[in-house]
Scaffold this motif. Structure first.
Motif, mmCIF file in Angstrom:
data_model
loop_
_atom_site.group_PDB
_atom_site.id
_atom_site.type_symbol
_atom_site.label_atom_id
_atom_site.label_comp_id
_atom_site.label_asym_id
_atom_site.label_seq_id
_atom_site.Cartn_x
_atom_site.Cartn_y
_atom_site.Cartn_z
ATOM 1 N N ILE A 26 28.870 -17.411 41.158
ATOM 2 C CA ILE A 26 28.295 -16.183 41.693
ATOM 3 C C ILE A 26 27.288 -16.523 42.787
ATOM 4 C CG2 ILE A 26 26.900 -14.153 41.141
ATOM 5 C CD1 ILE A 26 27.882 -14.386 38.258
ATOM 6 N N THR A 27 27.313 -15.764 43.867
ATOM 7 C CA THR A 27 26.223 -15.783 44.836
ATOM 8 C C THR A 27 25.625 -14.383 44.902
ATOM 9 O OG1 THR A 27 27.690 -15.320 46.715
ATOM 10 C CG2 THR A 27 27.253 -17.634 46.208
ATOM 11 N N THR A 28 24.412 -14.304 45.384
ATOM 12 C CA THR A 28 23.717 -13.027 45.485
ATOM 13 C C THR A 28 23.395 -12.726 46.940
ATOM 14 O OG1 THR A 28 21.564 -14.081 45.133
ATOM 15 C CG2 THR A 28 22.735 -13.306 43.180
ATOM 16 N N ALA A 29 22.922 -11.531 47.189
ATOM 17 C CA ALA A 29 22.570 -11.129 48.553
ATOM 18 C C ALA A 29 21.230 -10.410 48.535
ATOM 19 C CB ALA A 29 23.639 -10.221 49.151
ATOM 20 N N MET A 30 20.487 -10.577 49.592
ATOM 21 C CA MET A 30 19.210 -9.911 49.774
ATOM 22 C C MET A 30 19.335 -8.989 50.983
ATOM 23 S SD MET A 30 15.873 -10.534 48.575
ATOM 24 C CE MET A 30 15.664 -12.317 48.521
ATOM 25 N N MET A 89 29.024 -11.832 49.499
ATOM 26 C CA MET A 89 28.623 -12.085 48.122
ATOM 27 C C MET A 89 29.857 -12.517 47.347
ATOM 28 S SD MET A 89 25.986 -9.715 46.056
ATOM 29 C CE MET A 89 27.048 -8.293 45.893
ATOM 30 N N GLU A 90 29.697 -13.452 46.417
ATOM 31 C CA GLU A 90 30.816 -14.060 45.703
ATOM 32 C C GLU A 90 30.672 -13.776 44.205
ATOM 33 O OE1 GLU A 90 33.826 -15.756 44.266
ATOM 34 O OE2 GLU A 90 33.629 -16.278 46.403
ATOM 35 N N PRO A 91 31.693 -13.134 43.581
ATOM 36 C CA PRO A 91 31.602 -12.907 42.126
ATOM 37 C C PRO A 91 31.954 -14.115 41.284
ATOM 38 C CG PRO A 91 33.624 -11.954 42.984
ATOM 39 C CD PRO A 91 32.868 -12.479 44.183
ATOM 40 N N GLY A 92 32.544 -15.151 41.912
ATOM 41 C CA GLY A 92 32.917 -16.338 41.141
ATOM 42 C C GLY A 92 33.911 -15.999 40.040
ATOM 43 N N GLN A 93 33.619 -16.418 38.828
ATOM 44 C CA GLN A 93 34.501 -16.170 37.697
ATOM 45 C C GLN A 93 34.061 -14.956 36.886
ATOM 46 O OE1 GLN A 93 37.116 -18.493 37.651
ATOM 47 N NE2 GLN A 93 36.008 -19.050 39.517
#
Length: 289
Positions: free
Chosen positions: A236-240, A283-287
């Motif tokens: 997961i990545t997040t965003a601001m 943004m990346e949800p990953g798994q």
């Protein structure tokens, strides 16, 4: 509750810091301070620390929900210094940091709270999130001269890129699973941005530990914390979503009169929804599904 300094807050709140997660907000000015804090409460940060110059007032409706600390917001590396002071007492717990008029987004944040996010990331044996700082700006600077408008917020839908991050300790070969990210207003108006401040990535949400240090460029002293994914799959990545750069460009005398409009052909209205950021590849949800 109001505290006269950061040391006083730490002394009186060691149990809350050790439990976490803690959100630390540095108020550089009063703009959208209340909406910033309400956003953190909405995603269920229960321990929120507001660092603000004594002249900046705490939003009256939120006085019982946050810990207010009188703090010199204008000192060099003010936020980094505060986070590093919290590192030891918060060791083992999650820390988030940001500024006023910045809003943390993560995949599915409309239906899943911050505790759900951290629980999943912990199961993945990850101790930090890569955060992309996505510039927001007002659609019409004639209506919103300070470039801040929640109702008419815009963002760039393209123009983002990444470069390999060199390792100065290894003949400047690229660091493993680390990149420097660029784009947004810092890219389009780079002539007004110092080189060392042009990248848009931070490690803004991480698990504190003894000896860890937040650097000036928003990376951490443990290089694994600065990676965008683990070796075996995407995470997961997040965003601001942040008005900070737009505010600075419209308040700095060196750029204020050169910029009359932030919108361009790749501007789009910000929908204040995590799905938009995922659809744009920001943004990346990953798994995590």
């Amino acid at each position: 509750m109001r505290h006269e300094n950061l040391a006083s807050y730490i002394e009186k709140n060691q149990q809350a810091l050790a439990k976490g997660p803690t959100a630390v907000i540095l108020a550089e000015d009063p703009q959208e301070l209340e909406s910033t804090l309400r956003h953190l409460l909405k995603i269920r940060f229960h321990n929120i620390v507001l660092l603000a110059d004594p002249q900046i007032e705490t939003p009256p409706a939120l006085q019982d929900d946050i810990q207010r600390v009188d703090y010199n917001s204008y000192q060099p590396q003010a936020l980094q210094s505060a986070v590093n002071q919290l590192m030891e007492p918060a060791s083992g717990a999650w820390l988030y940091y940001g500024y006023n008029a910045e809003y943390l987004f993560y995949p599915f944040c409309e239906t899943r709270n911050i505790h759900d996010l951290l629980a999943f990331h912990t199961q993945e044996r990850r101790d930090a999130f890569l955060t992309y700082v996505i510039d927001l700006y007002a659609r019409d600077l004639n209506l919103d001269a300070n470039a801040v408008s929640l109702k008419d917020a815009m963002l760039d839908k393209s123009g983002y890129y990444a470069l390999a991050r060199p390792d100065p300790d290894n003949h400047n070969y690229p660091r493993e699973r680390q990149l420097d990210f660029f784009g947004g207003l810092r890219w389009r108006f780079e002539e007004h941005i110092p080189v060392q401040r042009r990248k848009i990535d931070r490690i803004a949400l991480f698990r504190a530990k003894s000896g860890l240090h937040l650097r000036e460029n928003y990376t951490l002293s443990d290089e694994e914390y600065n990676t965008y994914a683990c070796p075996w799959h995407n995470n997961i990545t997040t965003a601001m979503a942040s008005f900070r750069t737009a505010k600075a460009l419209k308040s700095n005398p060196g750029s204020r009169y050169d910029i009359h409009d932030f919108t361009w052909h790749n501007s789009t209205k910000f929908e204040w929804h995590s799905q938009q950021l995922m659809d744009l590849g920001l943004m990346e949800p990953g798994q995590w599904f």
